[in-house]
Structure formats: C-alpha cells, structure tokens
Design a protein around this motif. Sequence first.
Motif, PDB file in Angstrom:
ATOM      1  N   GLU A   1      52.200  28.876  50.838  1.00 10.07           N
ATOM      2  CA  GLU A   1      51.359  27.583  51.143  1.00 10.07           C
ATOM      3  C   GLU A   1      51.286  26.753  49.816  1.00 10.07           C
ATOM      4  O   GLU A   1      51.444  27.279  48.880  1.00 10.07           O
ATOM      5  N   ARG A   2      51.189  25.532  49.988  1.00  8.76           N
ATOM      6  CA  ARG A   2      50.852  24.770  48.677  1.00  8.76           C
ATOM      7  C   ARG A   2      49.894  25.320  47.744  1.00  8.76           C
ATOM      8  O   ARG A   2      49.027  25.712  48.196  1.00  8.76           O
ATOM      9  N   VAL A   3      50.053  25.227  46.287  1.00  4.89           N
ATOM     10  CA  VAL A   3      49.174  25.823  45.289  1.00  4.89           C
ATOM     11  C   VAL A   3      48.024  25.161  45.335  1.00  4.89           C
ATOM     12  O   VAL A   3      46.905  25.654  45.137  1.00  4.89           O
ATOM     13  N   VAL A   4      48.091  23.787  45.749  1.00  4.89           N
ATOM     14  CA  VAL A   4      46.524  22.979  45.808  1.00  4.89           C
ATOM     15  C   VAL A   4      47.126  22.160  47.178  1.00  4.89           C
ATOM     16  O   VAL A   4      48.072  21.983  47.424  1.00  4.89           O
ATOM     17  N   HIS A   5      46.184  21.852  47.553  1.00  9.45           N
ATOM     18  CA  HIS A   5      45.938  20.810  49.049  1.00  9.45           C
ATOM     19  C   HIS A   5      46.969  21.546  50.140  1.00  9.45           C
ATOM     20  O   HIS A   5      47.764  21.117  50.791  1.00  9.45           O
ATOM     21  N   ALA A   6      46.637  23.156  50.223  1.00  6.83           N
ATOM     22  CA  ALA A   6      47.612  23.648  50.971  1.00  6.83           C
ATOM     23  C   ALA A   6      46.785  23.158  52.621  1.00  6.83           C
ATOM     24  O   ALA A   6      47.885  23.469  53.546  1.00  6.83           O
TER      25      ALA A   6
ATOM     26  N   VAL B   1      51.993  10.016  56.767  1.00  8.42           N
ATOM     27  CA  VAL B   1      50.769  10.517  55.985  1.00  8.42           C
ATOM     28  C   VAL B   1      50.521  11.901  55.992  1.00  8.42           C
ATOM     29  O   VAL B   1      50.177  12.338  57.225  1.00  8.42           O
ATOM     30  N   ARG B   2      50.184  12.466  54.981  1.00  6.58           N
ATOM     31  CA  ARG B   2      49.498  13.817  55.058  1.00  6.58           C
ATOM     32  C   ARG B   2      48.081  13.956  54.355  1.00  6.58           C
ATOM     33  O   ARG B   2      48.036  13.418  53.211  1.00  6.58           O
ATOM     34  N   PHE B   3      46.712  14.144  55.164  1.00  5.10           N
ATOM     35  CA  PHE B   3      45.916  14.027  54.498  1.00  5.10           C
ATOM     36  C   PHE B   3      45.522  15.844  54.225  1.00  5.10           C
ATOM     37  O   PHE B   3      45.885  16.606  54.868  1.00  5.10           O
TER      38      PHE B   3
ATOM     39  N   VAL C   1      51.101   9.386  46.091  1.00  2.00           N
ATOM     40  CA  VAL C   1      50.506  10.691  46.316  1.00  2.00           C
ATOM     41  C   VAL C   1      48.956  10.855  45.770  1.00  2.00           C
ATOM     42  O   VAL C   1      48.919  11.112  44.634  1.00  2.00           O
ATOM     43  N   GLY C   2      48.174  10.260  46.673  1.00  3.63           N
ATOM     44  CA  GLY C   2      46.969   9.734  46.248  1.00  3.63           C
ATOM     45  C   GLY C   2      45.587  10.666  46.632  1.00  3.63           C
ATOM     46  O   GLY C   2      45.777  11.666  47.373  1.00  3.63           O
ATOM     47  N   ASN C   3      44.401  10.472  46.190  1.00  3.75           N
ATOM     48  CA  ASN C   3      43.128  11.048  46.720  1.00  3.75           C
ATOM     49  C   ASN C   3      42.366  10.014  47.322  1.00  3.75           C
ATOM     50  O   ASN C   3      42.584   9.026  47.073  1.00  3.75           O
ATOM     51  N   ASN C   4      41.259  10.806  47.931  1.00  2.00           N
ATOM     52  CA  ASN C   4      40.359   9.716  48.366  1.00  2.00           C
ATOM     53  C   ASN C   4      39.142   9.438  47.316  1.00  2.00           C
ATOM     54  O   ASN C   4      38.096   8.809  47.558  1.00  2.00           O
TER      55      ASN C   4
ATOM     56  N   LYS D   1      46.058  20.269  31.465  1.00  3.41           N
ATOM     57  CA  LYS D   1      45.007  21.060  31.872  1.00  3.41           C
ATOM     58  C   LYS D   1      45.052  21.323  33.298  1.00  3.41           C
ATOM     59  O   LYS D   1      44.010  21.794  33.909  1.00  3.41           O
ATOM     60  N   PHE D   2      46.027  20.644  33.974  1.00  6.06           N
ATOM     61  CA  PHE D   2      45.990  21.106  35.412  1.00  6.06           C
ATOM     62  C   PHE D   2      45.579  22.493  36.048  1.00  6.06           C
ATOM     63  O   PHE D   2      44.875  22.720  36.727  1.00  6.06           O
ATOM     64  N   PRO D   3      46.480  23.231  35.537  1.00 12.73           N
ATOM     65  CA  PRO D   3      46.348  24.738  35.873  1.00 12.73           C
ATOM     66  C   PRO D   3      45.034  25.451  35.497  1.00 12.73           C
ATOM     67  O   PRO D   3      44.320  26.168  36.239  1.00 12.73           O
TER      68      PRO D   3
ATOM     69  N   GLY E   1      52.616  14.246  33.738  1.00  9.88           N
ATOM     70  CA  GLY E   1      53.108  15.624  33.884  1.00  9.88           C
ATOM     71  C   GLY E   1      53.384  15.737  35.339  1.00  9.88           C
ATOM     72  O   GLY E   1      53.869  16.814  35.755  1.00  9.88           O
ATOM     73  N   ARG E   2      52.591  15.046  36.253  1.00 10.70           N
ATOM     74  CA  ARG E   2      52.654  15.030  37.614  1.00 10.70           C
ATOM     75  C   ARG E   2      54.315  14.917  37.808  1.00 10.70           C
ATOM     76  O   ARG E   2      54.625  15.252  38.883  1.00 10.70           O
ATOM     77  N   LEU E   3      55.120  13.946  37.322  1.00  9.78           N
ATOM     78  CA  LEU E   3      56.282  13.554  37.410  1.00  9.78           C
ATOM     79  C   LEU E   3      57.208  14.683  37.455  1.00  9.78           C
ATOM     80  O   LEU E   3      58.286  14.762  38.138  1.00  9.78           O
ATOM     81  N   PHE E   4      56.620  15.739  36.638  1.00 13.15           N
ATOM     82  CA  PHE E   4      57.420  17.045  36.764  1.00 13.15           C
ATOM     83  C   PHE E   4      57.198  18.063  38.027  1.00 13.15           C
ATOM     84  O   PHE E   4      57.930  18.561  38.504  1.00 13.15           O
ATOM     85  N   SER E   5      55.827  18.131  38.064  1.00 13.13           N
ATOM     86  CA  SER E   5      55.348  19.193  38.769  1.00 13.13           C
ATOM     87  C   SER E   5      55.713  19.309  40.291  1.00 13.13           C
ATOM     88  O   SER E   5      55.868  20.491  40.831  1.00 13.13           O
ATOM     89  N   TYR E   6      55.707  18.200  40.912  1.00 10.45           N
ATOM     90  CA  TYR E   6      55.943  18.230  42.330  1.00 10.45           C
ATOM     91  C   TYR E   6      57.374  18.756  42.937  1.00 10.45           C
ATOM     92  O   TYR E   6      57.265  19.646  43.707  1.00 10.45           O
ATOM     93  N   GLU E   7      58.330  18.248  42.137  1.00 11.54           N
ATOM     94  CA  GLU E   7      59.623  18.760  42.765  1.00 11.54           C
ATOM     95  C   GLU E   7      59.772  20.089  42.263  1.00 11.54           C
ATOM     96  O   GLU E   7      60.383  21.042  43.002  1.00 11.54           O
TER      97      GLU E   7
ATOM     98  N   THR F   1      57.589  22.490  42.362  1.00 14.46           N
ATOM     99  CA  THR F   1      56.647  23.247  43.215  1.00 14.46           C
ATOM    100  C   THR F   1      57.514  23.489  44.527  1.00 14.46           C
ATOM    101  O   THR F   1      57.434  24.471  44.965  1.00 14.46           O
ATOM    102  N   GLN F   2      58.203  22.415  44.863  1.00 16.60           N
ATOM    103  CA  GLN F   2      59.157  22.479  46.296  1.00 16.60           C
ATOM    104  C   GLN F   2      59.983  23.467  46.049  1.00 16.60           C
ATOM    105  O   GLN F   2      60.448  24.063  47.192  1.00 16.60           O
ATOM    106  N   LEU F   3      60.530  23.773  45.030  1.00 18.08           N
ATOM    107  CA  LEU F   3      61.736  24.985  44.718  1.00 18.08           C
ATOM    108  C   LEU F   3      61.230  26.138  45.344  1.00 18.08           C
ATOM    109  O   LEU F   3      61.887  26.954  46.068  1.00 18.08           O
TER     110      LEU F   3
END
Length: 710
Positions: A81-86, A121-123, A156-159, A170-172, A367-373, A375-377
């Motif tokens: 599952e996704r490490v966050v937003h699972a 869209v994914r909420f 890739v936003g939030n509410n 500091k995300f981890p 930092g986000r520009l790196f993390s998403y691709e 994590t998909q690996l």
Amino acid sequence: MEYYCCNFYERRGNVKEDIEKMKQMEKHQVDNKDQKMTTNMGLKISNTDDSLKAGLRGPTLLEDFHFREKITHFDHERIPERVVHARGFGAHGFFQVYESMTEYTKAKFLQDPNIKTPVFVRFSTVVGSRGSADTVRDVRGFATKFYTEEGNFDIVGNNIPVFFIQDAIKFPDVIHAVKPEPNNEIPQATSAHDTFWDFVVSTPETAHMVMWLMSDRAIPRSFRMMEGFGVNTFRFVNAQGKSRFVKFHWKPLLGVHSLLRDEAQKLCGKDPDFHRRDLWNAIEQGQYPEYEFGVQMIEEDQEFNFDFDILDPTKLWPEEMVPVKIIGKMTLNRNVDNFFAETEQVAFCPANIVPGIDFSNDPLLQGRLFSYEDTQLTRLGGPNFHEIPINRPIVPIHNNQRDGMHRMTINPGVTSYFPNTLAQNTPMPATEEEGGFVHYTEKIDGRKIRGRSESFRDFYSQATMFWNSMSIPEKKHIVDAFHYEVGSVKDKNIKQRVVDMFGNVAPDLAEQVAHRIGVNAPANTDENKVGAVSPALSQENTIKTAMTRKVAIFIENGFCTKSVMQMMDALNSAGVSSELISSHLGMVTGKDGNQLEATKDFTTADAVFYDAVYIPGGRDSIAELSKHFCTRNFINEAFHHAKSIAASDEGADFLDSTDVSSLSPSQSKIEGELETQLGVVKVKNTQDMTKFFEEFIKLISMDRHWGRNC
Ligand code: HDD
C-alpha cells in the motif's frame, strides 16, 4: 490478448464526453460475460471446483496446473500500500478552462474553453492503512491527473493549503510520528497519540497546519464538499518566457462542509466507507461533483512584498491579499470500472508538468519532485508503471528507455540510443516551438549550504490568523478536537508543552484546552495578541445549498401518504434525496391504503447517514414509531448533531417526547401554521404544505443549526 470491444459508452449511459482517455482505457477492457473460463494461457477449463487428486480421497497432485495457477495468482494479488495516503477513492472526469490563460501560461490545456481535458482524481486520507475508515480526523489528499495533449500534468494536493514541515527532508520524521507507533502498531488512522504530539511540540513550524488539522476541515462531510490546494508554490510561464508565482486551488460548487467529531467517529464503525460510498453514489445518480479551478498569482518582482516567504509551504497567501482567479471547472462524471486497475495503480507525481508550468524553489516541493517516482518503483514493481492504462498519457511515448519488469511496449528496430544514424537520429528532442519542455531559466546565485532561510522563522502569525478567522462554532470544534487529541496523549509533559506552544497561537484556545486536559494554563502568553483575519478561511463563508443532501423519512403502517409523497417530490425537485425508514424493510401501508417501500430500517440505517429527518403524520404510524426506543434515539442524535428536522401533524406532537422539546419557546418563529425553531420546522392541520417544504429545504441548505450549542 483478446480485448473487450463492445460499446463502452452504452454501458456508461450517463457519460457523453467522447474523450481520448476513455477510448484508450476501453482498449484494455476484458468482458467475461457469456465466455468460457480459461487458464491464463487460454486453455478452456472443465472444472474449477475440485483439485486433481490421486483418488477421490487422496492427496492433490503437483501436476494440477490449474490449481497452481489459480493459487499462485491469488497469493500475489496484493501490492504494497502507499506509504502515506494508502486509503483512497478515485473517479474520472474532465476539465475545461473558462477563458484563455495565454497571458499567463502557454499550457495548451489552459488556452481554449472548447477543449475538454480528461482527468482522474484520487481522494485519500493520509495516515490510515488501506482498510481504515473514511471519516477519521486527518488531512485529505486531493490528487488530480490531467491527461493533456502535451502529456500528463498532476496536481498532487491536499484539502488543507499548508503543510506540517518546511523542508522535505523532515517528511519521514513527521510521517513516522503520526503513523501508528512502531512497537505495537497502535493506534490506527489517528494523530491522537504521543508520538505525533511529541513531534509537534518539538517542531513549532507545524503550528499552522495543526490548527487546520484540529479544525472541521479534517472531518469533511464529503469529498464533494471540500476544497483542494496544490499547497506548494509553482510557476506559470507564458510564451514570451515571463514567469509568475502561482498557487492552485479547487473550490467545490457545493461549498465546504464538515461532520461533527462525534458523528465522524460513529461513522467509522457504522459505515467505514462513508466518503467513498457518497462519491460513488453521487456519480451513479448523475449528481456529478464539480470544482472550480482557481489560481493565485504573484508577479516575480513582488516576491518579497509579503510578511511571509512565498516559498514557505507552512504559509498560505491570504485570499484577501492575493485573490483567487477562477479559471475553469472540473466535473467528475464516471466511476472506475475496476478499483485495483485504476484507483490502486494510479501513480501521481508533482514533477509531472507541461510547458507553461514550472517549479519554484519551495524546499518541500523540491524534495517531493524526487519522492513520488521513487515510491512507485517499490509500489508498482519497477520502472514501467507509466504503461499501466490509468497512468498512460493520451499522447504517444517515444524514447530509448527499454526493458525492466513488466514491459508491455514492443519497440522494434536496433537503435535504443541517441545520437544514432541507423534511425536517422530519432526519436529526437523537440525544439521549444515544437513543444519541447524548457526549464525556466531562473538565475541562481548562492552558496551550497544545509540550512533554513530566516524568512521561514515565523511559525505562529498565520496559525493565529486561522484561529481569528473562525466562527464561534468552528472555534468550539477546534477546542473540542484539541481536548480529544491531546487528552489521548499519555505523557503529561507533552500535554503541557502542547498547551504552552499553542499559547503562542491563541491564549484563549490554550487556556480552554489546558483546563480540559488537566494541565497548567500556558506560561508567557501575550493576552493582547491581535493578529490578522482572513474571512475566506471560515467554512461558514462558503457556498450553502441543499443540493445532493440526504433526508431520512420515518414511516410505519398508517403514515400520511399524501404528505410523504409531496415531501419526496419537493425534496427531489430541490436536488435532495430521501430514504424511507421503518421498523422493518419492505412495503408499508399508508392511511389511504397506498403502499411505499421502506428501503432501510432502524437496524440498517442510522442518524449519522443523513443530513436531515422528516417525521410525517398518521396516528397509527406515530403510535408504532413511539414504541421503539431507536426512533427517539435517531431524532435525538440528529438534533444534537445540529441537523434539520421537519415534522407534520402527529409527527410534530411526537417531537415533544424527544430532546427537541428542550428548545426554548422564546426561540420559536410562528408564521401561520408553520413553527420554526433553530432548524426544527413543524406544521399542523394545513391543506397547503408548500411553505412547510420550502422552509425545510431552506433549513437543509443552512447545513447545521449551531444555536443548539453542538
Ligand atoms: Fe505526498 C502521496 C500530497 C508532501 C511523498 N502525497 C501523496 C498523495 C497526496 C500527497 C495527495 C496521494 C496521491 C495518490 O492519491 O496516489 N504530499 C502531498 C502534499 C504535500 C506532500 C499536498 C505537501 C505539500 N509527500 C510530501 C513530501 C514527500 C511526499 C514532502 C516526501 C518527500 N507523497 C509522498 C510519497 C507518496 C505521497 C511517499 C506516497 C504514495 C505516492 O507518493 O504515490 O511519495
């Protein structure tokens, strides 16, 4: 492979848009209807119920390829599952710009109001695992993939418009702190525990977002009723190369509305799928969720005109200071055909941009520009996840990337390098005029340094502004949320430090929380602290409408058929849906002998599923209803959750035996036969019910009636 070729649009009768992405996805559909069962090799299967055995009571044989294939596939049908937003839920739709944005950006999908760009869209919630409940207190993800003719663009936003931390490194830390504690994996899907609050008090930059997290924003009534924010600062770049800083916004046409904490917690048990069910049903019923797209823009030469750093992701740009320009609308009009193939496998990434959009130096975004691709690996098992139908752009992909796990594309020819002569140097890079992406040539002049800009040091001003901008009920809910969350912390020192920290935000808030959780009032607060106000931050100031709300109507044998039928018609005309609830499922006979079907009963329904309640008249019906404890309980709960209640004739008398009778008569407004009292409307002995229906719909559109002190 044989693809499913029947008419996709016929099956989706409610979808008219002939859009590229749907056509592309259609090619991957496989319909099993009326087909014989086969193995994955296409061999027809004669028996799938019994394994191959040595004798009817003997052991299963290794030779059984069908058994092996079926079990092996099953054994491997989960991915990480996704490490966050699972936990999330997705839907398809389209986006159209209202007017050309040529002046600000050359992004093609923002040029022509006639272009419909397909979107997915994914909420999501952030903290809980895939099987957790929808209505927990949490940030909601709001991720949008635009399938544009220049490639995929993701917001890739939030509410919530700000973030907990200023730097992606500091995300981890923040996620480890908020996730279940590592020794025993408790508690699930909540920030109400020691490690989260320990991190908060040790990291004052979290103050602003924590205020949002403790507010009603973190328990939305529906995905259809929440705003979306790109959070990070991006750039718009026009054809002349002029750049402006920009923040992205989604504004729901149904306004921004929330659950109450008590309601949200009950829903976690009674319907953990509350938000996904709500979205799914709305789309199936043709009540397509719509969100306007807005941008805030700051000219490059005004970058330093603000008392906050516009690259700091813990700060918002107050709308009164930098107005949101509404530039288009997104409509979600199609549910997925397969949750795993689409919603689970969709892969978002803030680095997916198109010409005309670019990044800022916001350190969280960088930092986000790196993390998403990255994590998909792990999550999707290799570098070819862009070939999964939901992730594929609607434009062709041409490059020399090859091979890897699960490669689908067959690239013929001998060249997989550049430059080459054997394929005349193709595929070759495009010029800017041909649509080639050219990074904004920002001038950078600095020293390599691991540190934080001084301009990021103000942690409290905007947190105070948020508190100042809340209505009285919203403030009350924030105090209540702090009480529950920090009250659930075991370590007394952390509790005290939370109160001390939020004393810097709002002394009155901190004092109320201190009293409730049994620690000392905050030390060293500035009682005269004033701070700014931004009315746009209060949900009270967003759109109010009864559209798409849901009403429970109670019926037992002998109910007044006429008023029920007329009420259902009136609600329906106002876009409000209703459900008939009785002590048992099935047909219920009205006092004129006509029957209506109760599709819910007091076991399968609950007050927390509805926005309002109607108790119609009918002597026998009310006599039966009053025998059941759960009927009064239902009304009392709706009443304490500040929901609208309507009752006619004997139904109005029945309200006197519920907590509704606690309302003070001095709060009543009487007009003819109509009596309205803090969201409760009653009528008796009237021939023309029109005014009664209108008043009820008006009350529903007000969302809640806080005067009841909820
Ligand atoms: Fe993130 C998923 C939103 C900061 C790393 N993030 C993810 C999703 C959303 C956001 C909505 C779910 C996408 C989906 O539905 O599949 N994230 C945000 C926002 C942030 C943010 C609005 C702050 C502005 N995120 C952030 C940082 C990092 C990540 C700072 C890491 C440095 N986020 C991830 C991730 C995820 C993710 C680990 C998990 C699953 C995925 O990416 O696809 O890469």
